[in-house]
Design a protein around this motif. Structure first.
Motif, short mmCIF file in Angstrom:
data_model
loop_
_atom_site.label_atom_id
_atom_site.label_comp_id
_atom_site.label_asym_id
_atom_site.label_seq_id
_atom_site.Cartn_x
_atom_site.Cartn_y
_atom_site.Cartn_z
N THR A 93 16.48 13.47 6.19
CA THR A 93 17.28 14.28 5.27
C THR A 93 17.46 13.60 3.92
O THR A 93 17.75 14.28 2.93
N VAL A 94 17.30 12.29 3.84
CA VAL A 94 17.45 11.60 2.55
C VAL A 94 16.15 11.54 1.76
O VAL A 94 16.15 11.10 0.62
N CYS A 95 15.06 11.98 2.37
CA CYS A 95 13.77 11.94 1.67
C CYS A 95 13.67 13.10 0.69
O CYS A 95 14.05 14.22 1.03
N PRO A 96 13.16 12.85 -0.51
CA PRO A 96 13.00 13.95 -1.45
C PRO A 96 12.01 14.98 -0.90
O PRO A 96 11.25 14.68 0.02
N SER A 97 12.03 16.17 -1.46
CA SER A 97 11.13 17.22 -0.98
C SER A 97 9.68 16.76 -1.08
O SER A 97 9.34 15.91 -1.89
N GLY A 98 8.85 17.33 -0.24
CA GLY A 98 7.44 16.97 -0.24
C GLY A 98 7.04 16.40 1.10
O GLY A 98 7.75 16.52 2.10
N THR A 99 5.90 15.76 1.11
CA THR A 99 5.31 15.22 2.33
C THR A 99 6.00 13.92 2.73
O THR A 99 6.35 13.11 1.89
N VAL A 100 6.16 13.72 4.04
CA VAL A 100 6.71 12.48 4.58
C VAL A 100 5.56 11.64 5.12
O VAL A 100 4.72 12.13 5.87
N LEU A 101 5.51 10.37 4.74
CA LEU A 101 4.50 9.43 5.19
C LEU A 101 5.11 8.44 6.17
O LEU A 101 6.15 7.85 5.89
N ASP A 102 4.45 8.28 7.32
CA ASP A 102 4.85 7.24 8.28
C ASP A 102 3.63 6.37 8.54
O ASP A 102 2.74 6.75 9.30
N PRO A 103 3.56 5.19 7.91
CA PRO A 103 2.38 4.34 8.07
C PRO A 103 2.31 3.64 9.42
O PRO A 103 1.31 2.99 9.73
N PHE A 104 3.35 3.75 10.23
CA PHE A 104 3.38 3.18 11.58
C PHE A 104 3.87 4.28 12.52
O PHE A 104 4.95 4.20 13.07
N ALA A 105 3.06 5.31 12.69
CA ALA A 105 3.49 6.55 13.34
C ALA A 105 3.79 6.41 14.83
O ALA A 105 4.52 7.23 15.37
N GLY A 106 3.24 5.41 15.49
CA GLY A 106 3.51 5.26 16.92
C GLY A 106 3.22 6.53 17.68
O GLY A 106 2.13 7.09 17.59
N SER A 107 4.21 7.03 18.39
CA SER A 107 4.02 8.23 19.21
C SER A 107 4.39 9.51 18.46
O SER A 107 4.41 10.58 19.06
N HIS B 229 0.84 -1.21 0.00
CA HIS B 229 0.00 0.00 0.00
C HIS B 229 0.86 1.25 0.00
O HIS B 229 0.55 2.23 -0.67
N ALA B 230 1.97 1.24 0.75
CA ALA B 230 2.88 2.39 0.75
C ALA B 230 3.47 2.58 -0.65
O ALA B 230 3.54 3.70 -1.15
N HIS B 231 3.85 1.50 -1.29
CA HIS B 231 4.40 1.58 -2.64
C HIS B 231 3.38 2.20 -3.59
O HIS B 231 3.73 3.03 -4.44
N ARG B 232 2.13 1.83 -3.43
CA ARG B 232 1.06 2.33 -4.31
C ARG B 232 0.91 3.85 -4.19
O ARG B 232 0.72 4.53 -5.19
N VAL B 233 1.01 4.41 -2.97
CA VAL B 233 0.73 5.84 -2.78
C VAL B 233 1.96 6.74 -2.91
O VAL B 233 1.82 7.95 -3.06
N LEU B 234 3.15 6.17 -2.83
CA LEU B 234 4.36 7.00 -2.92
C LEU B 234 4.69 7.32 -4.38
O LEU B 234 4.42 6.53 -5.27
N ARG B 235 5.28 8.49 -4.57
CA ARG B 235 5.66 8.88 -5.93
C ARG B 235 7.00 8.24 -6.32
O ARG B 235 7.77 7.80 -5.45
N ALA B 236 7.27 8.23 -7.59
CA ALA B 236 8.52 7.68 -8.09
C ALA B 236 9.71 8.40 -7.46
O ALA B 236 9.69 9.61 -7.30
N GLY B 237 10.72 7.65 -7.07
CA GLY B 237 11.90 8.21 -6.44
C GLY B 237 11.81 8.36 -4.94
O GLY B 237 12.77 8.76 -4.29
N ALA B 238 10.64 8.04 -4.36
CA ALA B 238 10.47 8.18 -2.91
C ALA B 238 11.41 7.25 -2.16
O ALA B 238 11.74 6.16 -2.62
N SER B 239 11.84 7.71 -0.99
CA SER B 239 12.65 6.88 -0.10
C SER B 239 11.73 6.03 0.76
O SER B 239 10.61 6.44 1.08
N VAL B 240 12.22 4.87 1.16
CA VAL B 240 11.50 4.03 2.11
C VAL B 240 12.51 3.55 3.15
O VAL B 240 13.66 3.23 2.80
N MET B 241 12.11 3.58 4.41
CA MET B 241 12.95 3.11 5.51
C MET B 241 12.10 2.31 6.48
O MET B 241 11.03 2.75 6.87
#
Length: 158
Positions: A109-123, A3-15
Motif C-alpha cells: 500500500t505504500v508503493c507508488p502506482s505502477g508495477t511492483v518489482l520483487d527481485p527475490f520473489a521466492g514463492s 541493480h534495483a536502484h538502477r531500474v526503479l523510477r524516482a520516488g519508488a519505495s524499497v523494502m
C-alpha cells in the motif's frame, strides 16, 4: 540493491526483510546502493514461531524501508510501525523464508502506482498481493523450485 536502484523510477519505495543479525549491514547496503533509508517496520510473526528453551522467541523480522530519492507522497494514511501476521496467515507456508500474503498486501500500500518489482520473489507472496490489488508484478527468483512454485501460485490468481 544497486541493480534495483538502477531500474526503479524516482520516488519508488524499497523494502528489505531482515532478522536482527543482518540489520546493520542491510541498512548500510541500502544506502550504499543509493536509496534513502527511511526507517524500520516490525513484522510480529505471532507466538506460532519455533520456541527455543532458555532464549527469547525470535518472533519478529524487520522491514528496512526507504525510497529512491524523495518520498513519493506525504498525503497517504498513517501506517502502523508493527504488523502482526502469523507466518501461515492466508495459507500454508511454501518457502523457508516465506512471507504471508496479507502482510505483503499491507506493505504494498505504500508503493507508488505502477508495477511492483520483487527481485527475490521466492514463492510469490508479494506477487499474489500485487496482482490481487489490480497492479502489475515483476518477480525474479534464481531457485528453479521456488520459481516454479511462484509461477503456479501466480497463474491461479487469474
Amino acid at each position: 540493491m544497486t541493480h534495483a536502484h538502477r531500474v526503479l523510477r524516482a520516488g519508488a519505495s524499497v523494502m528489505v526483510f531482515s532478522d536482527w543479525r543482518q540489520l546493520p549491514v542491510i541498512t548500510s547496503a541500502l544506502q550504499a546502493a543509493g536509496f534513502t533509508w527511511r526507517g524500520i517496520v516490525v513484522w510480529d510473526k505471532t507466538e506460532g514461531v519455533r520456541p527455543q528453551k532458555g532464549r527469547f522467541r525470535q518472533q519478529s523480522e524487520f522491514i528496512i524501508w526507504g525510497s529512491k530519492g524523495k518520498w513519493h507522497s506525504a498525503d497517504g494514511p498513517v501506517l502502523p510501525g508493527v504488523y502482526r501476521h502469523s507466518v501461515t496467515a492466508g495459507g500454508p507456508k511454501v518457502h523457508t523464508t516465506g512471507k504471508p500474503v496479507p502482510l505483503m498486501a499491507d506493505l504494498i500500500t505504500v508503493c507508488p502506482s505502477g508495477t511492483v518489482l520483487d527481485p527475490f520473489a521466492g514463492s510469490g507472496s508479494a506477487g499474489l498481493a500485487t496482482i490481487r490489488s489490480g497492479r502489475l508484478f515483476v518477480g525474479c527468483e534464481r531457485e528453479e523450485t521456488y520459481f516454479n512454485v511462484a509461477c503456479e501460485r501466480l497463474s491461479n490468481t487469474a
